[in-house]
Design an enzyme around this catalytic site. Sequence first.
Site, PDB file in Angstrom:
ATOM      1  N   PHE A   1       0.050   2.765   4.623  1.00  0.00           N
ATOM      2  CA  PHE A   1       0.433   4.080   4.110  1.00  0.00           C
ATOM      3  C   PHE A   1      -0.248   4.300   2.771  1.00  0.00           C
ATOM      4  O   PHE A   1      -0.126   3.483   1.861  1.00  0.00           O
ATOM      5  CB  PHE A   1       1.955   4.127   3.988  1.00  0.00           C
ATOM      6  CG  PHE A   1       2.543   5.417   3.475  1.00  0.00           C
ATOM      7  CD1 PHE A   1       1.834   6.602   3.472  1.00  0.00           C
ATOM      8  CD2 PHE A   1       3.841   5.443   2.987  1.00  0.00           C
ATOM      9  CE1 PHE A   1       2.381   7.780   3.001  1.00  0.00           C
ATOM     10  CE2 PHE A   1       4.411   6.615   2.514  1.00  0.00           C
ATOM     11  CZ  PHE A   1       3.683   7.779   2.519  1.00  0.00           C
ATOM     12  N   CYS A   2      -1.007   5.395   2.636  1.00  0.00           N
ATOM     13  CA  CYS A   2      -1.668   5.767   1.384  1.00  0.00           C
ATOM     14  C   CYS A   2      -2.584   4.625   0.917  1.00  0.00           C
ATOM     15  O   CYS A   2      -3.436   4.171   1.671  1.00  0.00           O
ATOM     16  CB  CYS A   2      -0.624   6.152   0.341  1.00  0.00           C
ATOM     17  SG  CYS A   2      -1.308   6.862  -1.177  1.00  0.00           S
ATOM     18  N   VAL A   3      -2.409   4.132  -0.312  1.00  0.00           N
ATOM     19  CA  VAL A   3      -3.260   3.036  -0.795  1.00  0.00           C
ATOM     20  C   VAL A   3      -3.068   1.791   0.064  1.00  0.00           C
ATOM     21  O   VAL A   3      -3.993   0.991   0.227  1.00  0.00           O
ATOM     22  CB  VAL A   3      -2.956   2.734  -2.274  1.00  0.00           C
ATOM     23  CG1 VAL A   3      -3.811   1.582  -2.782  1.00  0.00           C
ATOM     24  CG2 VAL A   3      -3.190   3.969  -3.127  1.00  0.00           C
TER      25      VAL A   3
ATOM     26  N   GLY B   1      -2.931   1.821   3.198  1.00  0.00           N
ATOM     27  CA  GLY B   1      -3.895   1.991   4.280  1.00  0.00           C
ATOM     28  C   GLY B   1      -5.308   1.618   3.862  1.00  0.00           C
ATOM     29  O   GLY B   1      -6.057   1.008   4.626  1.00  0.00           O
TER      30      GLY B   1
END
Length: 570
Positions: free
Chosen positions: A301-303, A305
């Site tokens: 998720f986000c960073v 990812g």
Amino acid sequence: MNFDAGWADGARHWQNMVGEGWSRMLATLQAPGVGTLAPAMQPHTPVSFDRAKLEELQRQYLQEASTLFAQGPTAAAGASADKRFAGEDWAHNPLAAYAAAIYGLQSRTFSALADAVQADDKTRARIRFAVDQWLAAMAPSNFLAFNPEAQHKALETQGESIARGMANLLHDMRQGHISMTDESRFQVGRNVATTEGAVVFENELFQLLEYKPLTDKVHERPFLMVPPCINKYYILDLQPANSLIRYAVSQGQRTFVVSWRNPDETLAGKTWDNYTEDAVITAIEAVREIGGTPQINALGFCVGGTMLASALAVLAARGQEPVASATFLTTLIDFSNTGILDVFIDEGFVRLREMQMGAGGLMKGQDMASTFSFLRPNDLVWNYVVGNYLKGETPPAFDLLYWNSDCTNLPGPYYAWYLRNFYLENRLIQPGALTVCGEKLDLGQVKLPVYIYGSREDHIVPIAAAYASTQTLPGKKRFVMGASGHIAGVINPPSAGKRSHWLREDGKFPATLQDWLAGATQQPGSWWEDWATWLKGHAGKQVPAPKAYGRGRKFKAIEPAPGRYVQQKA
């Protein structure tokens, strides 16, 4: 002198006043530093204006200003389209409504001037950002002398609201941030992050949480979630009704989550390599061993990812494929389009951060949280200044905003390396351009199936940037666009019956998001069910749910979830 006579007398000076105001606007936009936003950015870039456009803006400004002055305060009263000035107190107070009208004129003119600047795209974006910040700060609603709602409340409470406002201000000064919610109403592990589980592994960077199954059988491939380390993991587990973690467990996924340690000075030297090898890859291997399977499924998720993509590229370079499928939620892999955050990034800014903390130090969580708040200043800063301090209100209890205020630090070397190699130089998508954990990265070798999600109104990971991952990752792909923003789009449980998502079933991924949307269809409700179906297709057969956490002596239950690390404050 009566009011009308005084008003007429002031009219003789109006033309000079608006002319001076116009000159100040131009001087402000052309002043050194407006387009830089940070002391380490590139030297001031001169800006200019198209003369014809500038003359038209000046004519329009003088005309509107003269009309507004001639009409006087009484004519300005009435409902405002701006929610900051839309209350009855504003509508029924001529002087307050007039202040709001003058502010509206100045705002429109400044915004039009910013749009009329002749400069490169980055300079224009910086000027617009700086103007927006100034305009948000100078709204009359932010000042007790101009805010009739705050004045009314002070009179109604006989000054008690002002006393409470001062107490709120002192409280927030002590805690180091503006209160967006009543933080006393929440406690991690008591009424947020409550999904039952245990810590089954830990090192100096993270704890690995395993969750108790909610079904008699689970899929044989375990499932690992990697949240961003710039926030705490429990955005994925706020309440039972909106917990993506609980939802995954209820779908028969044997679910594990990385809970990051909040770095202190003992971790001030940690690098991107440390977080890749000793956290993401270590977590993947631990989950694989606990599950007793050659492969697992993973989500970033986000960073988180971006870190997962980096780790998968390292593993691919080593000839290893321990992950069968990957989900990327609002993740930047191709950093060509970083949205509004691009205004902060250039060589000078990155070099300053490298000098400050590239060899050691901490990027303070509160500094980062403040930066993100000022991306939406009216909603996430000044709204609370008015409510907390001018009106003496206690903000309502809201789990999402409690999480948002529970910030985390970052190791300086990790942060500086991330800025240069991803945000500034976009090297992750360049085959062989990056060396991580001793391996040259090539995302072309990361051929596993992927599920890519982006939010349509995301201001952190623009939707086009989320879609760009489809052009970089070579494996079989599924892309979904959800409504709303960076968090609300992701945390959208099916039971809520909110929002929509967009799917395209022909398996085509054209070069641009707009071309993809031309063949997509809008679906009502959450994207979670589509993702759950996709994940089950990669999770293997069902087996009896485990009766205990972990596996053997190496991975035993250390303590109940949510564990110690998530409790640490920045």
